[in-house]
Design a protein around this motif. Structure first.
Motif, PDB file in Angstrom:
ATOM      1  N   ALA A  41       0.862  -1.183   0.000  1.00 42.27           N
ATOM      2  CA  ALA A  41       0.000   0.000   0.000  1.00 42.27           C
ATOM      3  C   ALA A  41       0.897   1.231   0.000  1.00 42.27           C
ATOM      4  N   ILE A  42       0.458   2.263  -0.728  1.00 47.16           N
ATOM      5  CA  ILE A  42       1.273   3.454  -0.906  1.00 47.16           C
ATOM      6  C   ILE A  42       0.358   4.669  -1.009  1.00 47.16           C
ATOM      7  N   ASN A  43       0.872   5.824  -0.667  1.00 46.73           N
ATOM      8  CA  ASN A  43       0.100   7.055  -0.804  1.00 46.73           C
ATOM      9  C   ASN A  43      -0.067   7.380  -2.286  1.00 46.73           C
ATOM     10  N   LYS A  44      -1.266   7.849  -2.664  1.00 47.72           N
ATOM     11  CA  LYS A  44      -1.547   8.180  -4.066  1.00 47.72           C
ATOM     12  C   LYS A  44      -0.517   9.142  -4.650  1.00 47.72           C
ATOM     13  N   THR A  67     -12.669   2.300   3.427  1.00 50.63           N
ATOM     14  CA  THR A  67     -12.002   3.267   2.562  1.00 50.63           C
ATOM     15  C   THR A  67     -11.871   2.679   1.166  1.00 50.63           C
ATOM     16  N   LEU A  68     -12.105   3.515   0.153  1.00 51.39           N
ATOM     17  CA  LEU A  68     -11.956   3.103  -1.230  1.00 51.39           C
ATOM     18  C   LEU A  68     -10.511   3.314  -1.663  1.00 51.39           C
ATOM     19  N   PHE A  69      -9.896   2.259  -2.166  1.00 50.90           N
ATOM     20  CA  PHE A  69      -8.521   2.318  -2.652  1.00 50.90           C
ATOM     21  C   PHE A  69      -8.502   2.074  -4.146  1.00 50.90           C
ATOM     22  N   LYS A  70      -7.647   2.795  -4.857  1.00 46.60           N
ATOM     23  CA  LYS A  70      -7.379   2.489  -6.254  1.00 46.60           C
ATOM     24  C   LYS A  70      -6.285   1.425  -6.274  1.00 46.60           C
ATOM     25  N   ILE A  71      -6.360   0.531  -7.247  1.00 47.28           N
ATOM     26  CA  ILE A  71      -5.395  -0.558  -7.342  1.00 47.28           C
ATOM     27  C   ILE A  71      -4.607  -0.422  -8.642  1.00 47.28           C
ATOM     28  N   TYR A  72      -3.297  -0.573  -8.527  1.00 43.57           N
ATOM     29  CA  TYR A  72      -2.393  -0.463  -9.667  1.00 43.57           C
ATOM     30  C   TYR A  72      -1.564  -1.734  -9.776  1.00 43.57           C
ATOM     31  N   SER A  73      -1.067  -2.002 -10.970  1.00 45.28           N
ATOM     32  CA  SER A  73      -0.151  -3.110 -11.178  1.00 45.28           C
ATOM     33  C   SER A  73       1.259  -2.564 -11.002  1.00 45.28           C
ATOM     34  N   GLY A  74       1.935  -3.004  -9.942  1.00 42.94           N
ATOM     35  CA  GLY A  74       3.249  -2.475  -9.634  1.00 42.94           C
ATOM     36  C   GLY A  74       4.323  -3.547  -9.658  1.00 42.94           C
ATOM     37  N   LYS A  75       5.554  -3.089  -9.795  1.00 47.97           N
ATOM     38  CA  LYS A  75       6.703  -4.004  -9.762  1.00 47.97           C
ATOM     39  C   LYS A  75       7.644  -3.567  -8.652  1.00 47.97           C
ATOM     40  N   LEU A  76       8.225  -4.569  -8.000  1.00 54.16           N
ATOM     41  CA  LEU A  76       9.202  -4.278  -6.954  1.00 54.16           C
ATOM     42  C   LEU A  76      10.199  -5.410  -6.847  1.00 54.16           C
ATOM     43  N   ILE A  85       2.831  -7.148  -8.631  1.00 55.21           N
ATOM     44  CA  ILE A  85       1.784  -7.338  -7.630  1.00 55.21           C
ATOM     45  C   ILE A  85       0.730  -6.235  -7.735  1.00 55.21           C
ATOM     46  N   PRO A  86      -0.467  -6.468  -7.185  1.00 55.16           N
ATOM     47  CA  PRO A  86      -1.433  -5.372  -7.064  1.00 55.16           C
ATOM     48  C   PRO A  86      -1.008  -4.453  -5.921  1.00 55.16           C
ATOM     49  N   VAL A  87      -1.093  -3.152  -6.168  1.00 55.44           N
ATOM     50  CA  VAL A  87      -0.680  -2.149  -5.191  1.00 55.44           C
ATOM     51  C   VAL A  87      -1.880  -1.263  -4.872  1.00 55.44           C
ATOM     52  N   TYR A  88      -2.182  -1.122  -3.589  1.00 57.78           N
ATOM     53  CA  TYR A  88      -3.298  -0.301  -3.146  1.00 57.78           C
ATOM     54  C   TYR A  88      -2.813   1.118  -2.884  1.00 57.78           C
ATOM     55  N   ALA A  89      -3.518   2.091  -3.441  1.00 57.35           N
ATOM     56  CA  ALA A  89      -3.137   3.498  -3.275  1.00 57.35           C
ATOM     57  C   ALA A  89      -4.267   4.241  -2.573  1.00 57.35           C
ATOM     58  N   GLY A  90      -3.909   5.017  -1.543  1.00 60.28           N
ATOM     59  CA  GLY A  90      -4.891   5.788  -0.796  1.00 60.28           C
ATOM     60  C   GLY A  90      -4.313   7.096  -0.317  1.00 60.28           C
ATOM     61  N   ASP A  91      -5.205   8.006   0.049  1.00 53.41           N
ATOM     62  CA  ASP A  91      -4.792   9.341   0.516  1.00 53.41           C
ATOM     63  C   ASP A  91      -4.249   9.326   1.938  1.00 53.41           C
ATOM     64  N   GLU A  92      -4.726   8.421   2.770  1.00 53.62           N
ATOM     65  CA  GLU A  92      -4.412   8.433   4.194  1.00 53.62           C
ATOM     66  C   GLU A  92      -3.164   7.639   4.560  1.00 53.62           C
ATOM     67  N   ILE A  93      -2.531   7.007   3.603  1.00 53.66           N
ATOM     68  CA  ILE A  93      -1.373   6.158   3.886  1.00 53.66           C
ATOM     69  C   ILE A  93      -0.137   7.037   4.071  1.00 53.66           C
ATOM     70  N   THR A  94       0.499   6.946   5.231  1.00 56.15           N
ATOM     71  CA  THR A  94       1.645   7.812   5.535  1.00 56.15           C
ATOM     72  C   THR A  94       2.981   7.112   5.323  1.00 56.15           C
ATOM     73  N   GLU A  95       2.992   5.778   5.339  1.00 58.29           N
ATOM     74  CA  GLU A  95       4.199   4.978   5.117  1.00 58.29           C
ATOM     75  C   GLU A  95       3.919   4.051   3.941  1.00 58.29           C
ATOM     76  N   VAL A  96       4.952   3.633   3.246  1.00 61.48           N
ATOM     77  CA  VAL A  96       4.779   2.549   2.287  1.00 61.48           C
ATOM     78  C   VAL A  96       4.658   1.280   3.122  1.00 61.48           C
ATOM     79  N   LEU A  97       3.586   0.525   2.897  1.00 64.61           N
ATOM     80  CA  LEU A  97       3.281  -0.626   3.747  1.00 64.61           C
ATOM     81  C   LEU A  97       3.422  -1.944   3.002  1.00 64.61           C
ATOM     82  N   LEU A  98       4.132  -2.875   3.614  1.00 63.30           N
ATOM     83  CA  LEU A  98       4.127  -4.262   3.171  1.00 63.30           C
ATOM     84  C   LEU A  98       3.016  -4.955   3.944  1.00 63.30           C
ATOM     85  N   GLY A  99       2.175  -5.712   3.247  1.00 67.17           N
ATOM     86  CA  GLY A  99       1.070  -6.378   3.912  1.00 67.17           C
ATOM     87  C   GLY A  99       1.352  -7.837   4.214  1.00 67.17           C
TER      88      GLY A  99
END
Length: 120
Positions: A41-44, A67-76, A85-99
């Motif tokens: 998960a990452i901030n938009k 909360t509604l999250f947009k999902i992107y196809s990301g590489k890491l 992997i699918p990556v969740y993007a939101g406004d309230e995320i303050t850290e890049v999160l590994l789930g």
């Protein structure tokens, strides 16, 4: 296996590399959040520079409610291996999160007393 580090309040941090659409590797510190059931998960706002492809949206339950999250196809790169992997993007995320989805494929070792933190 990647070595992690402990935060001041016991958080678990790991460095990974995000791969932009143009193939540039960007190292970032991520925090393991076992309450988040996806991969990443990452901030938009942070996501814009990566130029990843939008694939949809999903509502998730968070500590703040639904909360509604947009999902992107990301590489890491994690543990010297590239993942798409699918990556969740939101406004309230303050850290890049590994789930916690990573814990289904990579072993996690945590020993606060010995100062051991590894993933993979």
């Amino acid at each position: 296996m990647i070595q992690g580090k402990f935060g001041e309040k016991g958080q678990l941090f790991f460095e990974i590399e995000l791969i932009t659409y143009d193939g540039l590797n960007l190292p970032v510190d991520t925090m393991l959040d076992t309450g988040f059931t996806g991969f990443l998960a990452i901030n938009k706002q942070d996501l814009e520079s990566l130029d990843w492809a939008y694939i949809g949206k999903e509502t998730l339950r968070t500590a703040q409610g639904e909360t509604l999250f947009k999902i992107y196809s990301g590489k890491l790169i994690l543990n010297e291996q590239e993942y798409e992997i699918p990556v969740y993007a939101g406004d309230e995320i303050t850290e890049v999160l590994l789930g916690s989805e990573w814990l289904k494929i990579l072993p996690l070792v945590v020993n606060y007393q010995a100062g051991i933190l590894t993933l993979g």
